[in-house]
Design a protein around this motif. Structure first.
Motif, mmCIF file in Angstrom:
data_model
loop_
_atom_site.group_PDB
_atom_site.id
_atom_site.type_symbol
_atom_site.label_atom_id
_atom_site.label_comp_id
_atom_site.label_asym_id
_atom_site.label_seq_id
_atom_site.Cartn_x
_atom_site.Cartn_y
_atom_site.Cartn_z
ATOM 1 N N ASN A 1 0.824 -1.359 0.053
ATOM 2 C CA ASN A 1 -0.033 0.126 -0.048
ATOM 3 C C ASN A 1 0.791 1.304 0.155
ATOM 4 O O ASN A 1 0.276 2.271 -0.357
ATOM 5 N N PHE A 2 2.100 1.120 0.378
ATOM 6 C CA PHE A 2 2.745 2.182 0.547
ATOM 7 C C PHE A 2 3.874 2.191 -0.651
ATOM 8 O O PHE A 2 4.558 1.527 -0.967
ATOM 9 N N PRO A 3 3.856 3.574 -1.216
ATOM 10 C CA PRO A 3 4.684 3.675 -2.507
ATOM 11 C C PRO A 3 6.216 3.536 -2.147
ATOM 12 O O PRO A 3 6.969 3.914 -1.260
ATOM 13 N N LYS A 4 6.978 2.876 -3.203
ATOM 14 C CA LYS A 4 8.407 3.192 -3.312
ATOM 15 C C LYS A 4 8.791 4.508 -3.730
ATOM 16 O O LYS A 4 8.165 4.742 -4.678
ATOM 17 N N LEU A 5 9.729 4.870 -2.916
ATOM 18 C CA LEU A 5 10.175 6.230 -3.470
ATOM 19 C C LEU A 5 11.605 6.318 -4.141
ATOM 20 O O LEU A 5 12.101 7.261 -4.810
ATOM 21 N N SER A 6 12.280 4.899 -3.959
ATOM 22 C CA SER A 6 13.651 5.068 -4.479
ATOM 23 C C SER A 6 13.763 5.189 -5.950
ATOM 24 O O SER A 6 12.857 4.558 -6.577
ATOM 25 N N GLY A 7 14.580 5.967 -6.451
ATOM 26 C CA GLY A 7 14.717 6.228 -8.089
ATOM 27 C C GLY A 7 13.803 6.960 -8.407
ATOM 28 O O GLY A 7 13.508 7.213 -9.727
ATOM 29 N N GLN A 8 12.821 7.414 -7.604
ATOM 30 C CA GLN A 8 11.730 8.430 -8.336
ATOM 31 C C GLN A 8 12.443 9.688 -8.488
ATOM 32 O O GLN A 8 13.390 10.163 -8.046
ATOM 33 N N HIS A 9 11.910 10.498 -9.878
ATOM 34 C CA HIS A 9 12.421 11.515 -10.176
ATOM 35 C C HIS A 9 12.221 12.675 -8.977
ATOM 36 O O HIS A 9 11.056 13.026 -8.434
ATOM 37 N N PRO B 1 -5.488 6.515 -23.707
ATOM 38 C CA PRO B 1 -4.268 6.696 -24.290
ATOM 39 C C PRO B 1 -2.862 5.669 -23.800
ATOM 40 O O PRO B 1 -3.310 5.264 -22.813
ATOM 41 N N GLY B 2 -2.232 5.206 -24.705
ATOM 42 C CA GLY B 2 -0.955 4.461 -23.933
ATOM 43 C C GLY B 2 -0.319 5.246 -23.073
ATOM 44 O O GLY B 2 0.159 6.295 -23.151
ATOM 45 N N CYS B 3 -0.161 4.405 -21.800
ATOM 46 C CA CYS B 3 0.545 5.269 -20.738
ATOM 47 C C CYS B 3 1.938 5.600 -21.085
ATOM 48 O O CYS B 3 2.707 6.495 -20.713
ATOM 49 N N MET B 4 2.574 4.609 -22.039
ATOM 50 C CA MET B 4 4.109 5.023 -22.383
ATOM 51 C C MET B 4 4.511 6.265 -23.129
ATOM 52 O O MET B 4 5.390 6.720 -22.972
ATOM 53 N N GLY B 5 3.302 7.088 -23.579
ATOM 54 C CA GLY B 5 3.348 8.474 -23.967
ATOM 55 C C GLY B 5 4.078 9.214 -23.057
ATOM 56 O O GLY B 5 4.810 10.029 -23.501
ATOM 57 N N CYS B 6 3.496 9.294 -21.903
ATOM 58 C CA CYS B 6 4.276 10.199 -20.881
ATOM 59 C C CYS B 6 5.059 9.387 -20.048
ATOM 60 O O CYS B 6 6.162 10.059 -19.889
ATOM 61 N N HIS B 7 4.685 8.241 -19.471
ATOM 62 C CA HIS B 7 5.515 7.505 -18.753
ATOM 63 C C HIS B 7 6.891 6.872 -19.121
ATOM 64 O O HIS B 7 7.502 6.312 -18.325
ATOM 65 N N GLN B 8 6.963 6.893 -20.320
ATOM 66 C CA GLN B 8 7.854 6.294 -21.348
ATOM 67 C C GLN B 8 8.019 4.936 -21.512
ATOM 68 O O GLN B 8 7.237 4.238 -20.585
ATOM 69 N N PRO B 9 8.908 4.612 -22.531
ATOM 70 C CA PRO B 9 8.513 2.941 -22.882
ATOM 71 C C PRO B 9 8.837 1.832 -21.710
ATOM 72 O O PRO B 9 8.088 0.743 -21.831
ATOM 73 N N ARG B 10 9.611 2.221 -20.927
ATOM 74 C CA ARG B 10 9.719 1.098 -19.723
ATOM 75 C C ARG B 10 9.188 1.883 -18.361
ATOM 76 O O ARG B 10 9.698 1.180 -17.315
ATOM 77 N N ALA B 11 8.323 2.725 -18.639
ATOM 78 C CA ALA B 11 8.023 3.250 -17.254
ATOM 79 C C ALA B 11 9.052 4.068 -16.279
ATOM 80 O O ALA B 11 8.672 3.913 -15.209
ATOM 81 N N GLN B 12 9.991 4.229 -17.110
ATOM 82 C CA GLN B 12 11.112 4.986 -16.209
ATOM 83 C C GLN B 12 10.661 6.304 -15.830
ATOM 84 O O GLN B 12 11.327 6.909 -15.153
ATOM 85 N N GLY B 13 9.685 6.936 -16.643
ATOM 86 C CA GLY B 13 9.278 8.430 -16.243
ATOM 87 C C GLY B 13 10.630 9.224 -16.958
ATOM 88 O O GLY B 13 11.240 8.949 -17.453
ATOM 89 N N ASN B 14 10.319 10.477 -16.724
ATOM 90 C CA ASN B 14 11.204 11.556 -16.691
ATOM 91 C C ASN B 14 10.861 12.848 -15.797
ATOM 92 O O ASN B 14 10.203 12.624 -14.925
ATOM 93 N N ALA B 15 11.658 13.863 -16.232
ATOM 94 C CA ALA B 15 11.513 15.108 -15.361
ATOM 95 C C ALA B 15 9.887 15.587 -15.030
ATOM 96 O O ALA B 15 9.693 16.296 -14.178
#
Lengths: 210, 227
Positions: free
Chosen positions: A59-67, A140-154
């Motif tokens: 239930n609690f999010p991982k924060l490691s490596g988050q932008h 929409p496909g999620c990867m449009g914003c969250h990037q192809p491997r869900a790595q996100g960006n700034a």
């Protein structure tokens, strides 16, 4: 308080701090975060968000490596009341706006652990939603914003390896409007078009990504 | 009485509509008297006169990528058009028309709404897309009726859309080369039937006489222009 019972293990606070500092040292001197941020994370945030931001409670999010940009925005919006959460509410006295940049930078520099897949049977459907969306319903496909491997960006958060239960809860909160701090109302528009099955599948798929 | 109840229930349904998704507004279009094609209004002028920046546009385009794809090549099934290589003027006209509710598109609206992008970002997105490469792998038709397609194109389309399907940026006429067949066909039918409400009346009267089979032929022909 000299320590806390953490899933059966009595851990002293200074041990945690030392461990966090050690982890920090492994990644070299990262500008933007200080020992204070690591101490704050290790003493306050760790109870829910885990060591190094790798929460072990779904239930609690991982924060490691988050932008850092995303973490800063969320922390500031918890403080201002724009994002509301019953579990976070009592913690908000423990840090101030001044702590936010260093805390965000510290968590951004932590190494994320791989996610856990609960139901591998959902992964194929989840991948299809993640990459292509649903043409019929305008998801929409999620990867449009969250990037192809869900790595996100700034600008968009990393979702790879996140707990399925947490991601699913957030999508449902966007759908119901309980969470309304999304940029441009975009996530609310997307979640509103998604079925529970689609959300479960895509959350599972994102948990499988690293 | 029954009728009143029905209307009341419709009103109630509208009033109790929940969730965040906002309905697209409705602006007068080709169905109304005194319609002026491509009439200028503040926001469109603002976007057209802004100096677009391709780098900012690439960032602002991120929220469009979930449907139009990362390189703006759309989808061959025609569900989402190619935007790569389209004239910036045409893109600005279409984006602002959807935003104003002159071109109906409920799916797209939340992502082009004022909450999501600014007029400056519309200009930025347009210059970014205009310069993107257009590979020749767009969706094509079955190729069975190309002679008829060529005949129609040469008679009625070439004047505005050009001998290579290149359109005309200054006159807001879209480029059709490199576009997916199924999208060209769908929009042609909408325009002919008066359902694309921001259409050019000249285009509507030109396309009016053609049946679906003719439109399939000419869409197929257009999809084969070298982009």
């Amino acid at each position: 308080m000299s320590g806390c019972d953490f899933w059966g293990t009595n851990v002293k606070r200074h041990q945690i701090t030392r461990a966090c500092l050690f982890i920090g040292a492994l990644f070299g001197a990262t500008p933007g975060w200080s020992a204070d941020a690591g101490e704050l994370a290790g003493s306050i945030c760790m109870a829910c968000h885990g060591e190094g931001g790798n929460s072990v409670v779904p239930n609690f999010p991982k924060l490691s490596g988050q932008h850092a940009t995303y973490l800063e925005k969320q922390l500031n919006e918890f403080l201002s009341g724009k994002r509301r959460n019953d579990v976070m509410a009592p913690i908000l006295d423990s840090f101030s706006k001044q702590d936010v940049p260093a805390l965000a930078a510290w968590y951004a520099a932590q190494k994320p652990t791989p996610g856990t897949v609960g139901d591998p049977g959902l992964l194929a459907a989840g991948k299809a939603i993640y990459e292509d969306g649903n043409v019929e319903t305008g998801v929409p496909g999620c990867m449009g914003c969250h990037q192809p491997r869900a790595q996100g960006n700034a600008r968009y958060p990393r979702l790879a390896g996140q707990h399925q239960a947490y991601t699913l809860q957030q999508m449902n909160d966007f759908k119901s409007g309980v969470r309304d701090n999304d940029k441009g109302k975009v996530m609310r528009a997307v979640a509103e078009r998604m079925t529970e099955q689609e959300m479960q599948a895509v959350a599972e798929y994102m948990a499988s990504l690293q | 009485m029954k009728k009143h109840l029905f209307i009341l229930s419709l009103l109630l349904a509208a009033a109790t509509q929940t969730g965040a998704e906002e309905n697209q507004p409705h602006a007068a279009g080709i169905e109304s008297d005194g319609y002026v094609w491509n009439a200028m209004y503040a926001e469109k002028l603002q976007a057209l006169s802004a100096r677009g920046d391709a780098l900012r546009g690439e960032i602002a385009f991120e929220i469009c990528q979930g449907c139009h794809r990362a390189t703006a090549l759309g989808r061959p099934d025609g569900s989402y058009p190619r935007l790569a290589g389209q004239h910036a003027t045409v893109l600005i006209k279409q984006m602002t028309d959807v935003r104003a509710g002159r071109r109906d598109n409920k799916k797209m609206f939340p992502f082009i709404d004022k909450h999501a992008v600014t007029p400056q970002e519309i200009a930025d997105i347009a210059v970014y897309l205009q310069a993107l490469p257009v590979p020749p792998d767009n969706g094509k038709g079955d190729g069975n009726n190309l002679a008829r397609g060529e005949e129609i194109y040469a008679r009625d389309c070439i004047v505005c859309h050009g001998n290579k399907g290149q359109g005309d940026s200054a006159r807001f006429y879209p480029r059709v080369s490199g576009q997916h067949y199924k999208y060209l066909l769908r929009e042609s039918i909408l325009i002919r039937n008066g359902d694309r409400r921001n259409a050019n009346p000249d285009m509507v009267s030109t396309i009016k006489p053609y049946d679906d089979k003719d439109l399939q032929a000419v869409a197929d022909y257009m999809s084969r222009f070298a982009p």
